[in-house]
Design a protein around this motif. Structure first.
Motif, PDB file in Angstrom:
ATOM      1  N   VAL A  71       0.839  -1.201   0.000  1.00 27.91           N
ATOM      2  CA  VAL A  71       0.000   0.000   0.000  1.00 27.91           C
ATOM      3  C   VAL A  71       0.874   1.250   0.000  1.00 27.91           C
ATOM      4  O   VAL A  71       0.652   2.191  -0.769  1.00 27.91           O
ATOM      5  CB  VAL A  71      -0.959   0.003   1.210  1.00 27.91           C
ATOM      6  CG1 VAL A  71      -1.633   1.366   1.371  1.00 27.91           C
ATOM      7  CG2 VAL A  71      -2.018  -1.086   1.050  1.00 27.91           C
ATOM      8  N   ALA A  72       1.902   1.266   0.842  1.00 27.32           N
ATOM      9  CA  ALA A  72       2.806   2.415   0.893  1.00 27.32           C
ATOM     10  C   ALA A  72       3.575   2.573  -0.416  1.00 27.32           C
ATOM     11  O   ALA A  72       3.841   3.695  -0.865  1.00 27.32           O
ATOM     12  CB  ALA A  72       3.779   2.260   2.060  1.00 27.32           C
ATOM     13  N   ALA A  73       3.910   1.448  -1.056  1.00 28.04           N
ATOM     14  CA  ALA A  73       4.694   1.502  -2.292  1.00 28.04           C
ATOM     15  C   ALA A  73       3.907   2.051  -3.473  1.00 28.04           C
ATOM     16  O   ALA A  73       4.510   2.437  -4.488  1.00 28.04           O
ATOM     17  CB  ALA A  73       5.220   0.110  -2.639  1.00 28.04           C
ATOM     18  N   THR A  74       2.575   2.091  -3.380  1.00 26.75           N
ATOM     19  CA  THR A  74       1.787   2.600  -4.507  1.00 26.75           C
ATOM     20  C   THR A  74       2.024   4.089  -4.748  1.00 26.75           C
ATOM     21  O   THR A  74       1.710   4.589  -5.831  1.00 26.75           O
ATOM     22  CB  THR A  74       0.279   2.361  -4.283  1.00 26.75           C
ATOM     23  OG1 THR A  74      -0.118   2.920  -3.026  1.00 26.75           O
ATOM     24  CG2 THR A  74      -0.048   0.876  -4.302  1.00 26.75           C
ATOM     25  N   ALA A  75       2.588   4.799  -3.775  1.00 31.59           N
ATOM     26  CA  ALA A  75       2.926   6.212  -4.007  1.00 31.59           C
ATOM     27  C   ALA A  75       3.967   6.334  -5.107  1.00 31.59           C
ATOM     28  O   ALA A  75       3.823   7.128  -6.049  1.00 31.59           O
ATOM     29  CB  ALA A  75       3.430   6.853  -2.716  1.00 31.59           C
ATOM     30  N   GLY A  76       5.036   5.534  -5.015  1.00 32.59           N
ATOM     31  CA  GLY A  76       6.055   5.538  -6.061  1.00 32.59           C
ATOM     32  C   GLY A  76       5.522   5.041  -7.383  1.00 32.59           C
ATOM     33  O   GLY A  76       5.877   5.562  -8.446  1.00 32.59           O
ATOM     34  N   LEU A  77       4.642   4.044  -7.329  1.00 33.20           N
ATOM     35  CA  LEU A  77       4.047   3.528  -8.561  1.00 33.20           C
ATOM     36  C   LEU A  77       3.184   4.588  -9.239  1.00 33.20           C
ATOM     37  O   LEU A  77       3.213   4.748 -10.464  1.00 33.20           O
ATOM     38  CB  LEU A  77       3.214   2.286  -8.252  1.00 33.20           C
ATOM     39  CG  LEU A  77       2.609   1.556  -9.443  1.00 33.20           C
ATOM     40  CD1 LEU A  77       3.706   1.063 -10.379  1.00 33.20           C
ATOM     41  CD2 LEU A  77       1.744   0.390  -8.965  1.00 33.20           C
ATOM     42  N   GLY A  78       2.423   5.338  -8.429  1.00 31.36           N
ATOM     43  CA  GLY A  78       1.605   6.411  -8.986  1.00 31.36           C
ATOM     44  C   GLY A  78       2.446   7.479  -9.656  1.00 31.36           C
ATOM     45  O   GLY A  78       2.101   7.979 -10.734  1.00 31.36           O
ATOM     46  N   MET A  79       3.576   7.828  -9.028  1.00 32.61           N
ATOM     47  CA  MET A  79       4.475   8.806  -9.643  1.00 32.61           C
ATOM     48  C   MET A  79       5.034   8.291 -10.955  1.00 32.61           C
ATOM     49  O   MET A  79       5.115   9.023 -11.943  1.00 32.61           O
ATOM     50  CB  MET A  79       5.615   9.153  -8.684  1.00 32.61           C
ATOM     51  CG  MET A  79       5.198  10.009  -7.512  1.00 32.61           C
ATOM     52  SD  MET A  79       6.601  10.505  -6.489  1.00 32.61           S
ATOM     53  CE  MET A  79       7.512  11.532  -7.621  1.00 32.61           C
ATOM     54  N   LEU A  80       5.420   7.019 -10.970  1.00 38.66           N
ATOM     55  CA  LEU A  80       5.978   6.433 -12.187  1.00 38.66           C
ATOM     56  C   LEU A  80       4.948   6.432 -13.314  1.00 38.66           C
ATOM     57  O   LEU A  80       5.270   6.762 -14.465  1.00 38.66           O
ATOM     58  CB  LEU A  80       6.453   5.012 -11.894  1.00 38.66           C
ATOM     59  CG  LEU A  80       7.178   4.274 -13.011  1.00 38.66           C
ATOM     60  CD1 LEU A  80       8.425   5.034 -13.438  1.00 38.66           C
ATOM     61  CD2 LEU A  80       7.547   2.862 -12.563  1.00 38.66           C
ATOM     62  N   ALA A 101      13.174   7.514 -15.521  1.00 41.38           N
ATOM     63  CA  ALA A 101      14.393   6.781 -15.178  1.00 41.38           C
ATOM     64  C   ALA A 101      14.611   6.765 -13.669  1.00 41.38           C
ATOM     65  O   ALA A 101      14.792   5.702 -13.057  1.00 41.38           O
ATOM     66  CB  ALA A 101      15.593   7.411 -15.888  1.00 41.38           C
ATOM     67  N   HIS A 102      14.586   7.932 -13.053  1.00 39.82           N
ATOM     68  CA  HIS A 102      14.825   8.003 -11.607  1.00 39.82           C
ATOM     69  C   HIS A 102      13.725   7.300 -10.829  1.00 39.82           C
ATOM     70  O   HIS A 102      13.999   6.528  -9.895  1.00 39.82           O
ATOM     71  CB  HIS A 102      14.920   9.462 -11.159  1.00 39.82           C
ATOM     72  CG  HIS A 102      15.017   9.615  -9.675  1.00 39.82           C
ATOM     73  ND1 HIS A 102      13.920   9.850  -8.880  1.00 39.82           N
ATOM     74  CD2 HIS A 102      16.083   9.544  -8.823  1.00 39.82           C
ATOM     75  CE1 HIS A 102      14.298   9.918  -7.617  1.00 39.82           C
ATOM     76  NE2 HIS A 102      15.600   9.742  -7.554  1.00 39.82           N
ATOM     77  N   ASP A 103      12.471   7.546 -11.194  1.00 41.59           N
ATOM     78  CA  ASP A 103      11.367   6.946 -10.443  1.00 41.59           C
ATOM     79  C   ASP A 103      11.322   5.436 -10.629  1.00 41.59           C
ATOM     80  O   ASP A 103      10.860   4.711  -9.740  1.00 41.59           O
ATOM     81  CB  ASP A 103      10.039   7.583 -10.863  1.00 41.59           C
ATOM     82  CG  ASP A 103       9.924   9.019 -10.369  1.00 41.59           C
ATOM     83  OD1 ASP A 103      10.735   9.423  -9.512  1.00 41.59           O
ATOM     84  OD2 ASP A 103       9.038   9.756 -10.831  1.00 41.59           O
ATOM     85  N   SER A 104      11.789   4.941 -11.779  1.00 42.29           N
ATOM     86  CA  SER A 104      11.924   3.488 -11.939  1.00 42.29           C
ATOM     87  C   SER A 104      12.917   2.944 -10.925  1.00 42.29           C
ATOM     88  O   SER A 104      12.712   1.871 -10.339  1.00 42.29           O
ATOM     89  CB  SER A 104      12.397   3.147 -13.353  1.00 42.29           C
ATOM     90  OG  SER A 104      11.455   3.543 -14.318  1.00 42.29           O
ATOM     91  N   GLY A 105      13.995   3.693 -10.708  1.00 40.12           N
ATOM     92  CA  GLY A 105      14.974   3.276  -9.721  1.00 40.12           C
ATOM     93  C   GLY A 105      14.417   3.236  -8.313  1.00 40.12           C
ATOM     94  O   GLY A 105      14.734   2.329  -7.534  1.00 40.12           O
ATOM     95  N   THR A 106      13.556   4.196  -7.974  1.00 37.63           N
ATOM     96  CA  THR A 106      12.969   4.208  -6.631  1.00 37.63           C
ATOM     97  C   THR A 106      12.003   3.049  -6.424  1.00 37.63           C
ATOM     98  O   THR A 106      11.810   2.587  -5.296  1.00 37.63           O
ATOM     99  CB  THR A 106      12.236   5.533  -6.361  1.00 37.63           C
ATOM    100  OG1 THR A 106      11.139   5.670  -7.283  1.00 37.63           O
ATOM    101  CG2 THR A 106      13.158   6.715  -6.516  1.00 37.63           C
ATOM    102  N   VAL A 107      11.387   2.578  -7.516  1.00 35.28           N
ATOM    103  CA  VAL A 107      10.507   1.416  -7.414  1.00 35.28           C
ATOM    104  C   VAL A 107      11.320   0.129  -7.374  1.00 35.28           C
ATOM    105  O   VAL A 107      11.016  -0.799  -6.623  1.00 35.28           O
ATOM    106  CB  VAL A 107       9.501   1.397  -8.590  1.00 35.28           C
ATOM    107  CG1 VAL A 107       8.701   0.096  -8.591  1.00 35.28           C
ATOM    108  CG2 VAL A 107       8.555   2.583  -8.511  1.00 35.28           C
TER     109      VAL A 107
END
Length: 399
Positions: free
Chosen positions: A38-47, A326-332
């Motif tokens: 659930v917390a990880a969906t923030a990064g997914l939403g940004m990506l 590119a960067h947000d893929s790295g954070t995921v």
């Protein structure tokens, strides 16, 4: 200030919401792994929001795009606060992430538009530093609301912060008028595929390094027996160093150059990650936290500045949205790398793998970036519309 304060407020909201999202998910029946997702969906939403963000801004205009993203972000925070099921909380968190992608591209584009090239690194580092200051303050302000209203209080604070940030952004002149779409996202992706993949690989590595820092360091502290309070203090020391280094790093981007700062930040990341398995007490872990915090501070504003330098003037917002992928893929990917290596070879191996990736990132930045950075001798050849703050002959080489 209409650009710096919204960054501070976005960080404030994110810092207040991040700890309580997991708690709310657990409270409404999620397991520990499910709460993490659930917390990880923030990064997914940004990506997910990165690619269309440029298209949205160019079609609607910057101010309309900011208004729309603000409504989506506030709605997402409110949905998460009112939700009684983990899946609905995840939807709200993802909506906030999607809205954040649009607003961050809009802020970056506005800074590039109004700040002279000679001060671009400092300006973008200041924007990034203001967001990190908000991330540090957010949990403390959120804690007061959580004490009064329960875990939902952090999300209500996020909703209010996003609303005020959007209102302030509406005061900024529209840097991208409605309908200024240029070639479109697909054509920009095709035309600039080489730079996006080659330089973007370094940006992705940096994204992995940043998330590994936030994942591996607390896990290692727990592994050697530090309690929650000591771990928080250790991590907070690194965060303070991160913030202290941020503004000098922005100045270095403008005076020393982009590539030396990029190589330095990834090299220091590598050193910190490689030293972490040797830390066996609170003092040594705090020392590694300082090293990693300094690395993170050195990279503050780096990717935004590189993206602004590389972006074609007529299709800047489309390029910036693609650049963020590119960067947000790295954070995921980062947490997945840590989890996978830890499961198969242990936590020390995960830290060493992070160090190896960071070293690879330093090589990428050193060898690839100078080929694509444009050489400018004056601000008259740049796409800025404001006159240079410094004389043209004082503008440093980007390489």
């Amino acid at each position: 200030m209409p650009l710096l304060v919204p960054s501070l407020l976005h960080g404030l909201g994110q810092g207040a919401a991040a700890p309580v999202v997991v708690l709310l998910a657990l409270e409404h029946g999620a397991s520990v792994p499910q709460a993490g997702l659930v917390a990880a969906t923030a990064g997914l939403g940004m990506l997910v929001g990165d690619v269309p963000s440029g298209w949205i801004i160019s079609r609607l205009g910057e101010r309309r795009a900011v208004a729309a993203s603000t409504l989506i972000g506030v709605a997402g925070a409110v949905l998460s606060a009112l939700a009684t099921r983990p899946d609905l909380i995840a939807v709200g968190v993802a909506l906030v992430g999607l809205a954040t992608a649009v607003s961050m591209v809009a802020r970056q584009n506005s800074v590039v538009e109004v700040v002279a090239y000679s001060h671009r690194g400092r300006a973008l580092s200041a924007v990034a530093a203001s967001m990190r200051a908000g991330l540090l303050l957010g949990p403390f302000l959120g804690a007061a609301l959580v004490a009064a209203a329960g875990p939902e209080g952090g999300l209500w604070l996020q909703a209010a912060a996003l609303a005020v940030a959007g209102a302030l952004m509406m005061c900024v002149p529209d840097a991208t008028p409605r309908g200024s779409g240029g070639e479109g996202v697909t054509m920009v992706a095709v035309r600039h595929a080489r730079v996006l993949t080659r330089v973007g690989s370094g940006a992705m590595v940096l994204g992995v390094c940043r998330t590994c820092r936030t994942a591996v360091l607390p896990l290692w502290a727990a592994h050697i027996g530090l309690d929650a309070v000591a771990t928080s203090v250790v991590f907070g020391i690194g965060g303070a160093v991160d913030l202290l280094v941020s503004l000098p790093a922005g100045r270095a981007l403008d005076t020393i150059g982009r590539v030396p700062v990029a190589v330095a930040s990834t090299t220091v990341f590598a050193a910190g990650a490689l030293l972490l398995p040797l830390a066996n007490g609170a003092v040594s872990v705090a020392a590694v936290s300082v090293v990693l915090g300094a690395a993170n501070g050195l990279s503050n504003g780096l990717l935004m500045t590189l993206g602004a330098d590389l972006a074609p003037p007529g299709d800047r917002v489309a390029f910036l949205g693609l650049w963020r992928v590119a960067h947000d893929s790295g954070t995921v990917v980062g947490p997945l790398v840590v989890a996978g290596v830890t499961a198969t070879a242990g936590l020390a191996a995960a830290s060493l793998a992070s160090g190896g990736l960071a070293a690879a990132g330093a090589v990428i930045f050193a060898r690839v970036v100078p080929r694509y950075l444009p050489r400018r001798t004056s601000d008259h050849g740049d796409d800025n519309r404001c006159p240079a703050v410094l004389p043209a002959d004082t503008i440093p080489s980007t390489t």
